[in-house]
Scaffold this active site. Structure first.
Site, PDB file in Angstrom:
ATOM      1  N   HIS A  80       0.004   0.857  -5.079  1.00 29.92           N
ATOM      2  CA  HIS A  80       0.785  -0.218  -4.466  1.00 29.92           C
ATOM      3  C   HIS A  80       0.589  -1.517  -5.250  1.00 29.92           C
ATOM      4  O   HIS A  80      -0.388  -1.651  -5.983  1.00 29.92           O
ATOM      5  CB  HIS A  80       0.356  -0.439  -3.017  1.00 29.92           C
ATOM      6  CG  HIS A  80      -1.059  -0.912  -2.903  1.00 29.92           C
ATOM      7  ND1 HIS A  80      -2.135  -0.048  -2.870  1.00 29.92           N
ATOM      8  CD2 HIS A  80      -1.586  -2.165  -2.857  1.00 29.92           C
ATOM      9  CE1 HIS A  80      -3.257  -0.748  -2.797  1.00 29.92           C
ATOM     10  NE2 HIS A  80      -2.955  -2.040  -2.798  1.00 29.92           N
TER      11      HIS A  80
ATOM     12  N   HIS B 237      -0.003  -6.223 -10.314  1.00 28.15           N
ATOM     13  CA  HIS B 237      -0.650  -5.067 -10.935  1.00 28.15           C
ATOM     14  C   HIS B 237      -0.846  -3.972  -9.888  1.00 28.15           C
ATOM     15  O   HIS B 237      -0.985  -4.254  -8.701  1.00 28.15           O
ATOM     16  CB  HIS B 237      -2.011  -5.456 -11.541  1.00 28.15           C
ATOM     17  CG  HIS B 237      -3.011  -5.869 -10.527  1.00 28.15           C
ATOM     18  ND1 HIS B 237      -3.029  -7.130  -9.974  1.00 28.15           N
ATOM     19  CD2 HIS B 237      -4.028  -5.176  -9.946  1.00 28.15           C
ATOM     20  CE1 HIS B 237      -4.017  -7.205  -9.093  1.00 28.15           C
ATOM     21  NE2 HIS B 237      -4.633  -6.035  -9.053  1.00 28.15           N
TER      22      HIS B 237
END
Length: 189
Positions: free
Chosen positions: A42, A126
């Site tokens: 995620h 990220h």
């Protein structure tokens, strides 16, 4: 409960990334890294740490508003990087400015819900792939991701996720993630 707002990659994007990660796992020293399971992948937008159960309805309403105010946008998984030798990640390409805007709005929703948040800092999108302990160096893995370009998808929802910390005491056990809420972005069906 421990909560965070997130953007989850769709299955097709996760498939592409899984293929690239499988190649990384063949590199020397890969067995010494703690690889994040695919189901945990995620982009964290806002980490809220501990949130009282009674705060969740207010937070959910504010996150719903943040989602409605943000139009769907294109995103793709892209390249790689690392934070020291402790975290290997893949980044984002596409409309990263809107991803950052959604992160700011999720953070603001939490703050307006009286959730204590960390100090504001520049959002760096990220998706964590692996964690290390200083050995091996993550440089070879970053190099292995240098040419990774995932296919573009449309981010159409904001997700609230609960992180259930391990309680067994078994070394290497990871948190389990459970979706608490999903809100369509403005204009999404």
């Amino acid at each position: 409960m421990r909560l965070f707002a997130a953007v989850l990659p769709p299955p097709a994007a996760a498939d592409e990334l899984a293929y690239a990660v499988d190649k990384l796992k063949t590199l020397p020293g890969a067995e010494d890294l703690r690889w994040a399971p695919r189901e945990s992948w995620h982009f964290t937008l806002a980490f809220m740490a501990e949130v009282e159960d009674g705060t969740v309805p207010v937070l959910s309403e504010r996150l719903s508003r943040a989602a409605r105010r943000t139009a769907p946008f294109p995103l793709a998984l892209h390249g790689g990087g690392h934070f020291g030798d402790r975290a290997l990640w893949t980044g984002a390409a596409g409309d990263v400015d809107t991803l950052r805007l959604l992160a700011r709005r999720a953070d603001a929703a939490a703050r307006k819900s009286d959730i204590t948040m960390e100090e504001h800092r520049h959002y760096r999108p990220h998706l964590t792939l692996a964690r290390g302990h200083g050995e091996p160096s993550l440089r070879a893995y970053v190099d292995g991701l240098a040419d990774f370009e995932g296919g573009e998808w449309t981010v159409a929802e904001l997700t609230l996720v609960r992180s259930n910390l391990p309680r067994s005491g078994v070394p290497g056990e990871r948190p389990r993630y459970e979706v608490v809420g999903r809100w369509p972005l403005g204009g999404a069906g």
